[in-house]
Write an enzyme that holds these catalytic residues in place. Structure first.
Site, PDB file in Angstrom:
ATOM      1  N   GLY A  12       0.774  -1.237   0.000  1.00  0.00           N
ATOM      2  CA  GLY A  12       0.000   0.000   0.000  1.00  0.00           C
ATOM      3  C   GLY A  12       0.800   1.278   0.000  1.00  0.00           C
ATOM      4  O   GLY A  12       0.315   2.323   0.439  1.00  0.00           O
ATOM      5  N   THR A  13       2.028   1.257  -0.539  1.00  0.00           N
ATOM      6  CA  THR A  13       2.794   2.517  -0.573  1.00  0.00           C
ATOM      7  C   THR A  13       2.156   3.510  -1.531  1.00  0.00           C
ATOM      8  O   THR A  13       2.192   4.722  -1.310  1.00  0.00           O
ATOM      9  CB  THR A  13       4.258   2.261  -0.993  1.00  0.00           C
ATOM     10  OG1 THR A  13       4.294   1.748  -2.333  1.00  0.00           O
ATOM     11  CG2 THR A  13       4.956   1.322  -0.035  1.00  0.00           C
ATOM     12  N   ASN A  14       1.539   3.022  -2.610  1.00  0.00           N
ATOM     13  CA  ASN A  14       0.840   3.950  -3.518  1.00  0.00           C
ATOM     14  C   ASN A  14      -0.426   4.493  -2.862  1.00  0.00           C
ATOM     15  O   ASN A  14      -0.770   5.660  -3.047  1.00  0.00           O
ATOM     16  CB  ASN A  14       0.524   3.261  -4.843  1.00  0.00           C
ATOM     17  CG  ASN A  14       1.730   3.231  -5.764  1.00  0.00           C
ATOM     18  OD1 ASN A  14       2.099   4.241  -6.342  1.00  0.00           O
ATOM     19  ND2 ASN A  14       2.386   2.099  -5.844  1.00  0.00           N
ATOM     20  N   MET A  91      -3.334  -6.853  -7.400  1.00  0.00           N
ATOM     21  CA  MET A  91      -2.705  -7.936  -8.134  1.00  0.00           C
ATOM     22  C   MET A  91      -3.681  -8.865  -8.848  1.00  0.00           C
ATOM     23  O   MET A  91      -3.301  -9.940  -9.293  1.00  0.00           O
ATOM     24  CB  MET A  91      -1.823  -8.762  -7.167  1.00  0.00           C
ATOM     25  CG  MET A  91      -0.610  -7.997  -6.682  1.00  0.00           C
ATOM     26  SD  MET A  91       0.383  -7.472  -8.101  1.00  0.00           S
ATOM     27  CE  MET A  91       1.633  -6.498  -7.267  1.00  0.00           C
ATOM     28  N   ILE A  93      -6.614  -9.360 -11.997  1.00  0.00           N
ATOM     29  CA  ILE A  93      -7.072  -8.751 -13.251  1.00  0.00           C
ATOM     30  C   ILE A  93      -8.595  -8.601 -13.176  1.00  0.00           C
ATOM     31  O   ILE A  93      -9.294  -9.538 -12.790  1.00  0.00           O
ATOM     32  CB  ILE A  93      -6.707  -9.673 -14.454  1.00  0.00           C
ATOM     33  CG1 ILE A  93      -5.178  -9.827 -14.536  1.00  0.00           C
ATOM     34  CG2 ILE A  93      -7.264  -9.125 -15.773  1.00  0.00           C
ATOM     35  CD1 ILE A  93      -4.414  -8.573 -14.898  1.00  0.00           C
ATOM     36  N   LEU A  94      -9.103  -7.424 -13.488  1.00  0.00           N
ATOM     37  CA  LEU A  94     -10.554  -7.215 -13.492  1.00  0.00           C
ATOM     38  C   LEU A  94     -11.099  -7.572 -14.872  1.00  0.00           C
ATOM     39  O   LEU A  94     -10.536  -7.168 -15.891  1.00  0.00           O
ATOM     40  CB  LEU A  94     -10.876  -5.761 -13.147  1.00  0.00           C
ATOM     41  CG  LEU A  94     -10.501  -5.323 -11.723  1.00  0.00           C
ATOM     42  CD1 LEU A  94     -10.745  -3.828 -11.557  1.00  0.00           C
ATOM     43  CD2 LEU A  94     -11.274  -6.113 -10.672  1.00  0.00           C
ATOM     44  N   ASN A 108      -4.806   2.681 -13.271  1.00  0.00           N
ATOM     45  CA  ASN A 108      -3.821   1.774 -12.678  1.00  0.00           C
ATOM     46  C   ASN A 108      -2.440   2.411 -12.738  1.00  0.00           C
ATOM     47  O   ASN A 108      -2.141   3.194 -13.639  1.00  0.00           O
ATOM     48  CB  ASN A 108      -3.812   0.447 -13.464  1.00  0.00           C
ATOM     49  CG  ASN A 108      -2.797  -0.547 -12.914  1.00  0.00           C
ATOM     50  OD1 ASN A 108      -2.775  -0.825 -11.718  1.00  0.00           O
ATOM     51  ND2 ASN A 108      -1.934  -1.045 -13.788  1.00  0.00           N
ATOM     52  N   HIS A 110       1.418   1.426 -13.230  1.00  0.00           N
ATOM     53  CA  HIS A 110       2.263   0.308 -13.655  1.00  0.00           C
ATOM     54  C   HIS A 110       3.724   0.746 -13.528  1.00  0.00           C
ATOM     55  O   HIS A 110       4.075   1.852 -13.977  1.00  0.00           O
ATOM     56  CB  HIS A 110       1.936  -0.087 -15.103  1.00  0.00           C
ATOM     57  CG  HIS A 110       2.720  -1.268 -15.576  1.00  0.00           C
ATOM     58  ND1 HIS A 110       2.448  -2.559 -15.155  1.00  0.00           N
ATOM     59  CD2 HIS A 110       3.795  -1.343 -16.396  1.00  0.00           C
ATOM     60  CE1 HIS A 110       3.327  -3.381 -15.711  1.00  0.00           C
ATOM     61  NE2 HIS A 110       4.158  -2.676 -16.469  1.00  0.00           N
TER      62      HIS A 110
HETATM   63  C1  GRF Z   1       4.311  -1.292  -6.997  1.00  0.00           C
HETATM   64  O1  GRF Z   1       5.509  -1.527  -7.694  1.00  0.00           O
HETATM   65  C2  GRF Z   1       3.249  -0.889  -7.981  1.00  0.00           C
HETATM   66  O2  GRF Z   1       3.745  -0.210  -9.110  1.00  0.00           O
HETATM   67  C3  GRF Z   1       2.697  -2.181  -8.416  1.00  0.00           C
HETATM   68  O3  GRF Z   1       2.609  -2.922  -7.198  1.00  0.00           O
HETATM   69  C4  GRF Z   1       3.766  -2.604  -6.402  1.00  0.00           C
HETATM   70  C5  GRF Z   1       3.405  -2.503  -4.939  1.00  0.00           C
HETATM   71  O4  GRF Z   1       2.614  -1.363  -4.760  1.00  0.00           O
HETATM   72  N1  GRF Z   1       1.426  -2.003  -9.089  1.00  0.00           N
HETATM   73  P1  GRF Z   1       2.093  -0.890  -3.304  1.00  0.00           P
HETATM   74  O5  GRF Z   1       3.301  -0.639  -2.450  1.00  0.00           O
HETATM   75  O6  GRF Z   1       1.229  -2.006  -2.738  1.00  0.00           O
HETATM   76  O7  GRF Z   1       1.338   0.374  -3.593  1.00  0.00           O
END
Ligand code: GRF
Length: 209
Positions: A12-14, A91, A93-94, A108, A110
């Site tokens: 969940g960093t994004n 992770m 696919i929809l 999304n 990427h």
């Molecule tokens: C990240 O590299 C993102 O680009 C990909 O999943 C990885 C983990 O993302 N889609 P997050 O830390 O769970 O947001």
């Protein structure tokens, strides 16, 4: 104020970047109303709960077929009245049912410059392993609309990141997150929520301010 629903599967960093952007008013025309995780171990759920954001778990492993999973996700999106769906480290696919119903409303992030290192099998660390195998000197991240085909929807924003000769997949992933993903995803969300993204001939463009 648009309703934003964020779909997650991992750290969940994004999502954290989106929460921070909401708190510092980078995102001001949308509100994260719910975080939906495809598994109950996702640390992204903790990040949401620590910020008072509603969470739902739709455990992918408990669904025998992807259509049932899609239906469960869609039920949540409908209930939350999602105006924008953000896949942030999601992770699964929809399927077509979801991408058709929420056409040009799902975005999304990427971790590569699409169309490089994209499509089936290109996710998470595998993307950076492929980039290093190819010896590219520049990689980066892409925010795009989600269509039925993986990583093939209209590109909204991209940002390039330099590859270093000493990089491992892990160091490259971290740099791409810090220098690209966490910057362009919140910006793209605010552009969408402020109505500044338009579509022409299946391509996405940004209206200048
Ligand atoms: C990240 O590299 C993102 O680009 C990909 O999943 C990885 C983990 O993302 N889609 P997050 O830390 O769970 O947001």
């Amino acid at each position: 104020m648009l309703n934003i629903v964020v779909l997650v599967s991992g750290g969940g960093t994004n999502l954290q970047a989106l929460i921070d952007a909401q708190n510092n008013n980078t995102i001001k025309n949308g509100k994260i109303v719910c975080v939906i995780a495809s598994n109950d171990k996702a640390y992204a759920l903790t990040r949401a709960r620590e910020n008072g954001i509603d969470t739902v778990v739709v455990p992918r492993k408990e669904f025998d077929c992807s259509q049932d999973f899609d239906a469960a996700i869609m039920k949540q999106l409908d209930e939350k009245k999602a105006d924008l769906v953000v896949l942030a480290g999601f992770m699964s696919i929809l399927g077509k049912a979801v991408t058709d119903k929420y056409s040009y409303k799902i975005i999304n992030i990427h971790p590569a410059l699409i169309p490089s290192f994209s499509g089936p099998g290109c996710y998470g660390l595998h993307v950076h392993e492929k980039a290093l195998e190819c010896g590219v000197k520049i990689t980066g991240a892409t925010v795009h609309f989600v269509s039925e085909k993986a990583d093939a929807g209209a590109i909204i924003m991209q940002k390039a990141v330099e590859v270093c000769s000493t990089d491992t997949p892990q160091t490259l992933q971290t740099r791409v997150m810090k220098q690209a993903e966490w910057e362009i995803l919140p910006k793209a969300v605010e552009l969408f929520c402020s109505g500044r993204i338009f579509i022409k001939n299946d391509k996405a463009y940004i209206l200048e301010e």
